[in-house]
Design a protein around this motif. Sequence first.
Motif, PDB file in Angstrom:
ATOM      1  N   ASP A   1     -10.390 -19.431   0.614  1.00 40.00           N
ATOM      2  CA  ASP A   1      -9.867 -19.404   1.979  1.00 40.00           C
ATOM      3  C   ASP A   1     -10.763 -18.660   2.964  1.00 40.00           C
ATOM      4  OD1 ASP A   1      -7.765 -20.773   0.902  1.00 40.00           O
ATOM      5  OD2 ASP A   1      -6.340 -19.118   1.025  1.00 40.00           O
ATOM      6  N   TYR A   2     -11.576 -17.732   2.472  1.00 43.19           N
ATOM      7  CA  TYR A   2     -12.474 -16.971   3.349  1.00 43.19           C
ATOM      8  C   TYR A   2     -13.913 -17.209   2.918  1.00 43.19           C
ATOM      9  CZ  TYR A   2      -8.054 -14.709   4.479  1.00 43.19           C
ATOM     10  OH  TYR A   2      -6.758 -14.473   4.842  1.00 43.19           O
ATOM     11  N   SER A   3     -14.356 -16.417   1.966  1.00 47.10           N
ATOM     12  CA  SER A   3     -15.720 -16.517   1.467  1.00 47.10           C
ATOM     13  C   SER A   3     -15.807 -15.725   0.171  1.00 47.10           C
ATOM     14  CB  SER A   3     -16.699 -15.932   2.494  1.00 47.10           C
ATOM     15  OG  SER A   3     -17.971 -15.717   1.923  1.00 47.10           O
ATOM     16  N   TYR A   4     -16.649 -16.186  -0.733  1.00 47.92           N
ATOM     17  CA  TYR A   4     -16.866 -15.419  -1.964  1.00 47.92           C
ATOM     18  C   TYR A   4     -17.400 -14.030  -1.640  1.00 47.92           C
ATOM     19  CZ  TYR A   4     -18.202 -14.327  -6.750  1.00 47.92           C
ATOM     20  OH  TYR A   4     -18.314 -13.721  -7.977  1.00 47.92           O
ATOM     21  N   ASP A   5     -18.088 -13.887  -0.527  1.00 51.35           N
ATOM     22  CA  ASP A   5     -18.610 -12.583  -0.104  1.00 51.35           C
ATOM     23  C   ASP A   5     -17.491 -11.595   0.222  1.00 51.35           C
ATOM     24  OD1 ASP A   5     -21.076 -13.784  -0.361  1.00 51.35           O
ATOM     25  OD2 ASP A   5     -21.543 -13.767   1.780  1.00 51.35           O
ATOM     26  N   ASP A   6     -16.263 -12.085   0.421  1.00 50.75           N
ATOM     27  CA  ASP A   6     -15.126 -11.239   0.812  1.00 50.75           C
ATOM     28  C   ASP A   6     -14.191 -10.880  -0.340  1.00 50.75           C
ATOM     29  OD1 ASP A   6     -16.020 -11.358   3.427  1.00 50.75           O
ATOM     30  OD2 ASP A   6     -14.565 -12.868   4.050  1.00 50.75           O
ATOM     31  N   ILE A   7     -14.482 -11.290  -1.568  1.00 53.40           N
ATOM     32  CA  ILE A   7     -13.495 -11.130  -2.646  1.00 53.40           C
ATOM     33  C   ILE A   7     -13.164  -9.675  -2.976  1.00 53.40           C
ATOM     34  CG2 ILE A   7     -13.994 -13.383  -3.676  1.00 53.40           C
ATOM     35  CD1 ILE A   7     -15.507 -11.851  -5.935  1.00 53.40           C
ATOM     36  N   PHE A   8     -14.083  -8.774  -2.788  1.00 53.54           N
ATOM     37  CA  PHE A   8     -13.801  -7.355  -3.034  1.00 53.54           C
ATOM     38  C   PHE A   8     -13.390  -6.654  -1.739  1.00 53.54           C
ATOM     39  CE2 PHE A   8     -17.038  -8.270  -6.455  1.00 53.54           C
ATOM     40  CZ  PHE A   8     -16.086  -8.428  -7.453  1.00 53.54           C
ATOM     41  N   LEU A   9     -14.053  -6.969  -0.660  1.00 50.77           N
ATOM     42  CA  LEU A   9     -13.745  -6.382   0.636  1.00 50.77           C
ATOM     43  C   LEU A   9     -12.264  -6.543   0.971  1.00 50.77           C
ATOM     44  CD1 LEU A   9     -14.316  -5.404   3.585  1.00 50.77           C
ATOM     45  CD2 LEU A   9     -14.877  -7.782   4.082  1.00 50.77           C
ATOM     46  N   ARG A  10     -11.748  -7.746   0.867  1.00 52.35           N
ATOM     47  CA  ARG A  10     -10.359  -7.997   1.280  1.00 52.35           C
ATOM     48  C   ARG A  10      -9.355  -7.317   0.349  1.00 52.35           C
ATOM     49  NH1 ARG A  10      -9.299 -11.463   5.548  1.00 52.35           N
ATOM     50  NH2 ARG A  10     -11.180 -12.419   6.404  1.00 52.35           N
ATOM     51  N   GLN A  11      -9.683  -7.178  -0.919  1.00 50.65           N
ATOM     52  CA  GLN A  11      -8.796  -6.416  -1.815  1.00 50.65           C
ATOM     53  C   GLN A  11      -8.808  -4.936  -1.429  1.00 50.65           C
ATOM     54  OE1 GLN A  11      -8.595  -7.498  -6.137  1.00 50.65           O
ATOM     55  NE2 GLN A  11     -10.448  -8.652  -5.605  1.00 50.65           N
ATOM     56  N   LEU A  12      -9.984  -4.408  -1.117  1.00 49.90           N
ATOM     57  CA  LEU A  12     -10.076  -3.011  -0.683  1.00 49.90           C
ATOM     58  C   LEU A  12      -9.269  -2.790   0.591  1.00 49.90           C
ATOM     59  CD1 LEU A  12     -13.860  -2.289  -1.327  1.00 49.90           C
ATOM     60  CD2 LEU A  12     -11.921  -1.244  -2.530  1.00 49.90           C
ATOM     61  N   GLN A  13      -9.291  -3.752   1.499  1.00 43.71           N
ATOM     62  CA  GLN A  13      -8.531  -3.610   2.739  1.00 43.71           C
ATOM     63  C   GLN A  13      -7.035  -3.467   2.458  1.00 43.71           C
ATOM     64  OE1 GLN A  13     -10.042  -7.115   4.771  1.00 43.71           O
ATOM     65  NE2 GLN A  13     -11.435  -5.870   6.010  1.00 43.71           N
ATOM     66  N   ASN A  14      -6.562  -4.065   1.378  1.00 43.32           N
ATOM     67  CA  ASN A  14      -5.164  -3.927   0.997  1.00 43.32           C
ATOM     68  C   ASN A  14      -4.860  -2.582   0.332  1.00 43.32           C
ATOM     69  OD1 ASN A  14      -5.314  -6.937   1.313  1.00 43.32           O
ATOM     70  ND2 ASN A  14      -3.206  -6.779   0.597  1.00 43.32           N
ATOM     71  N   PHE A  15      -5.766  -2.113  -0.525  1.00 38.98           N
ATOM     72  CA  PHE A  15      -5.468  -0.979  -1.404  1.00 38.98           C
ATOM     73  C   PHE A  15      -6.124   0.344  -1.021  1.00 38.98           C
ATOM     74  CE2 PHE A  15      -5.190  -4.419  -4.791  1.00 38.98           C
ATOM     75  CZ  PHE A  15      -3.798  -4.386  -4.861  1.00 38.98           C
ATOM     76  N   ALA A  16      -7.351   0.314  -0.552  1.00 37.40           N
ATOM     77  CA  ALA A  16      -8.163   1.533  -0.445  1.00 37.40           C
ATOM     78  C   ALA A  16      -7.818   2.365   0.779  1.00 37.40           C
ATOM     79  CB  ALA A  16      -9.642   1.164  -0.427  1.00 37.40           C
ATOM     80  N   ARG A  17      -7.956   3.671   0.581  1.00 37.96           N
ATOM     81  CA  ARG A  17      -7.755   4.638   1.652  1.00 37.96           C
ATOM     82  C   ARG A  17      -8.902   5.646   1.634  1.00 37.96           C
ATOM     83  NH1 ARG A  17      -5.053   1.024   2.534  1.00 37.96           N
ATOM     84  NH2 ARG A  17      -2.797   0.844   2.632  1.00 37.96           N
ATOM     85  N   SER A  18      -9.116   6.286   2.742  1.00 32.60           N
ATOM     86  CA  SER A  18     -10.140   7.315   2.840  1.00 32.60           C
ATOM     87  C   SER A  18      -9.950   8.334   1.717  1.00 32.60           C
ATOM     88  CB  SER A  18     -10.040   8.007   4.204  1.00 32.60           C
ATOM     89  OG  SER A  18     -11.031   9.000   4.317  1.00 32.60           O
TER      90      SER A  18
END
Length: 186
Positions: free
Chosen positions: A90-107
């Motif tokens: 739906d987006y790009s293979y380049d985004d497969i980790f980035l978008r998961q981090l946007q859901n889970f990761a915090r400073s």
Amino acid sequence: MKDWLQSYIAAQHRAVDSVPLDAVAKATETVRTAWENDRQIFAIGNGGSAANASHFATDLGKGSSDAVGKRFRVQSLTDNLAWITALGNDYSYDDIFLRQLQNFARSGDVLITASVSGSSPNLVKAFTWAKENGLHTIAMVGAKRGKLADIAGQVIVVDDTHYGRVEDVHMHIFHMICYAFMEKTA
């Protein structure tokens, strides 16, 4: 065949001997600090390094947690195939980790990867986002270093370019981090 095998093993020894132990100790301390502060640790990678990331999360989440009595909050973002393929499609293979981090990761969380080339676009994108959002970043790379060596807060370079050898040494490093807790040296 035997000569080739001896040559391969000799090269593997050189790759292991190139591991910068001070950098591994620092990475272990970063993992310890995350554990002490109840922060999350995310592991990512591609191909054999994806398997290594998954193996690391398993060892840290089970073996290290069992040994120290307090659970590590760790996950490999390589393990949810449905989510990875949805993001890639739906987006790009380049985004497969980035978008998961946007859901889970915090400073204050930790992002760790192993990458022989150090330049995989999906890792670079994830590390760039992590740096911009206050995550501690650790990149294990091969001798080419790649873009990750410039982005990551901590870099561990294995002085070889052979994919099999470097991936093996990266797994050694993942094991050293985990076993530092399992054997109560960290």
